[in-house]
Design an enzyme around this catalytic site. Structure first.
Site, PDB file in Angstrom:
ATOM      1  N   GLU A 118      -2.215   0.851  -7.134  1.00  0.00           N
ATOM      2  CA  GLU A 118      -3.070   1.736  -6.341  1.00  0.00           C
ATOM      3  C   GLU A 118      -2.316   3.025  -6.052  1.00  0.00           C
ATOM      4  O   GLU A 118      -1.126   2.998  -5.731  1.00  0.00           O
ATOM      5  CB  GLU A 118      -3.494   1.085  -5.015  1.00  0.00           C
ATOM      6  CG  GLU A 118      -4.480  -0.055  -5.153  1.00  0.00           C
ATOM      7  CD  GLU A 118      -4.931  -0.622  -3.813  1.00  0.00           C
ATOM      8  OE1 GLU A 118      -5.014   0.165  -2.834  1.00  0.00           O
ATOM      9  OE2 GLU A 118      -5.192  -1.829  -3.748  1.00  0.00           O
ATOM     10  N   GLU A 146      -1.260  -6.529  -0.644  1.00  0.00           N
ATOM     11  CA  GLU A 146      -0.806  -5.916   0.603  1.00  0.00           C
ATOM     12  C   GLU A 146      -0.693  -6.907   1.754  1.00  0.00           C
ATOM     13  O   GLU A 146      -1.254  -6.697   2.837  1.00  0.00           O
ATOM     14  CB  GLU A 146      -1.700  -4.733   0.973  1.00  0.00           C
ATOM     15  CG  GLU A 146      -1.563  -3.578  -0.012  1.00  0.00           C
ATOM     16  CD  GLU A 146      -2.248  -2.308   0.448  1.00  0.00           C
ATOM     17  OE1 GLU A 146      -2.961  -2.327   1.468  1.00  0.00           O
ATOM     18  OE2 GLU A 146      -2.075  -1.278  -0.220  1.00  0.00           O
TER      19      GLU A 146
END
Length: 478
Positions: free
Chosen positions: A376, A167
């Site tokens: 995720e 991320e």
């Protein structure tokens, strides 16, 4: 497209779950590991627990892997803690840190579980931050290269699937919250220099993986939040495009095309921003061709026009899990995010939107034509054991069922998805929400202020997911 049959998942589809070192391992001062910047950041999140013990996976990894095996996992996505491998600037790797990950990887492989390894999931060593000014200084690039090359050499004989940086986009968008921003007064311009140095480190990892790991595959892990237009107003649609660019697409375009888009270059020019791009940087980027994407996707957002004279508002996350405490951002002249009447929300004001998963997979496939693995996706909730010592997390089962079905629909649509690894396998330290916000299939018997006995308790979702895995996505249960 409307499909006549239920989704069929590929024969060798990876079924598993995910974690991150700093959120699950604990043992932050054991066997040579030195502090990470995120350790210090976690200590500022009171009343929530810091990561000094977390889920104590460091001492329970064999038990945890046995539970993965029981569930039928064929994959497990986890990260390596940089300060466990290089605790100081001596250039000598920490053998005890290497031993831990060797033991974990060997345990996974012995149980038929494919390791999918993230190289960087927020845990920069404090010594790197002090010596090179963290992501602000170019000295980190060689330090990162040294670290990832050690990982490839030590573990690359058993690990085929690698992820570079988790991320990166969110570390820029939420720079202050995640401890990346050092000076909020200059972050408007600093963030693009930081981002460029992160890109250099990403490129180093990609190049080294292809050089050192036979048949190794590597890619980035963007945090994907698909964005809808609030209305049919054309300016809402432009706002949607702006929001998408500034939170996701700038990064993904770079990873695939290995150069910055015209959109961001023009933005820098108009705002007198100099990211300090040097001629030799592009030569490095040209060598960094990724193989696939990890995809983190939990929710969607909805964008509307933000007029130039509107009052700016920073994104303020809901930290306590009491509905209505999130404040959406307003970026005058670019976009604002708003509530979506067509979806439900969690206690943390996160959209519950399974269609977003199909949407983001379709969109990324259409843009980039690269394989993807879900790294995720999950449902955070306040939870504790009941009077029978059980955790009957029916809301999580419903969430996962709907999300996985949409993954299957995306595969039917023609998208190449190779695996599904939701967040998270066990409960772990949630970023900024400690142990209060639980995502796991397995309950960790502790709270933020009481360690209890740290026992592992299989939730109802564990049993449901296990049946789905063992049927390769055909037994959806009741």
């Amino acid at each position: 497209m409307i499909h006549k049959e239920n989704p069929v998942f590929p024969k060798n589809f990876f079924w598993g779950a995910s974690s991150a070192a700093w959120q699950v391992e604990g043992a932050v001062n054991e066997d040579g590991r030195t502090p990470a910047v995120i350790d210090l950041n976690s200590q500022t999140k009171k009343p929530f627990a810091d990561n000094s013990i977390a889920s104590d996976h460091y001492h329970h990894y064999k038990e945890d892997v046995a539970l993965m095996k029981e569930a039928g996992f064929t994959s497990y996505r986890f990260s390596i803690a940089w300060p466990r491998i290089y605790p100081d600037n001596s250039g000598v790797p920490n053998q005890k840190g290497i031993d831990f990950y060797n033991h974990l990887i060997d345990e996974l492989k012995a149980n038929g579980i494919e390791p999918i390894v993230t190289l960087y999931h927020y845990d920069m060593p404090v010594w790197v931050d002090k010596e090179y000014n963290g992501w602000y200084g170019r000295g980190i690039v060689d330090a990162f290269d040294q670290y990832v090359r050690t990982c490839f050499k030590e573990f690359g004989d058993r690990v085929k699937y690698w992820l570079s940086i988790n991320e990166q986009n969110m570390q820029i968008v939420y720079g202050e919250w995640l401890g990346v921003c050092k000076n909020k007064d200059t972050w408007f311009t600093d963030q693009w220099k930081v981002n460029h140095i992160m890109n250099l480190c990403h490129a180093k990892a990609v190049i080294a993986c292809h050089e050192l790991v036979p048949d190794g595959k590597i890619g980035p892990v963007p945090g994907m939040v698909p964005i809808y237009s609030n209305t049919g107003n054309p300016m809402d649609q432009i706002a949607r495009l702006n929001a998408e660019e500034f939170t996701e697409k700038i990064w993904n375009d770079f990873y695939v095309h290995q150069k910055y888009s015209n959109f961001i270059i023009n933005y820098w020019k108009e705002n007198n921003i100099d990211p300090d791009i040097r001629p030799e940087d592009q030569e490095l980027f040209n060598q960094a061709k990724i193989d696939y994407f990890g995809v983190n996707c939990y929710r969607s957002n909805t964008a509307a026009e933000a007029k130039v004279d509107e009052k700016p508002q920073a994104y303020e996350l809901n930290k306590l899990g009491i509905k209505g405490n999130l404040k959406f951002p307003v970026v005058p002249g670019e976009y604002k995010l708003v509530y979506n009447d067509y979806v439900q929300y969690t206690d943390w004001d996160w959209e519950i939107d399974p269609v977003a998963m199909r949407y983001v997979l379709r969109d990324m496939w259409n843009l980039y034509h690269l394989p993807m693995v879900i790294t995720e996706n999950g449902y955070g909730a306040h939870e504790d054991v009941d009077e029978n010592g059980e955790v009957n997390d029916v809301e999580r089962i419903e969430f996962l069922k709907n999300q996985i079905y949409q993954v299957g629909l995306a595969i039917q649509d023609g998208v190449q998805v190779i695996g599904y690894n939701p967040w998270s396998f066990t409960d772990l330290l949630s970023t900024g929400n400690g142990m209060a916000k639980r995502y796991g299939l397995v309950f960790i018997n502790r709270t933020d202020d009481d360690l209890r006995d740290l026992s592992r308790i299989k939730k109802a979702s564990f049993y449901w997911y296990s049946k789905l895995i063992k049927s390769n996505g055909t037994d959806w249960g009741k």
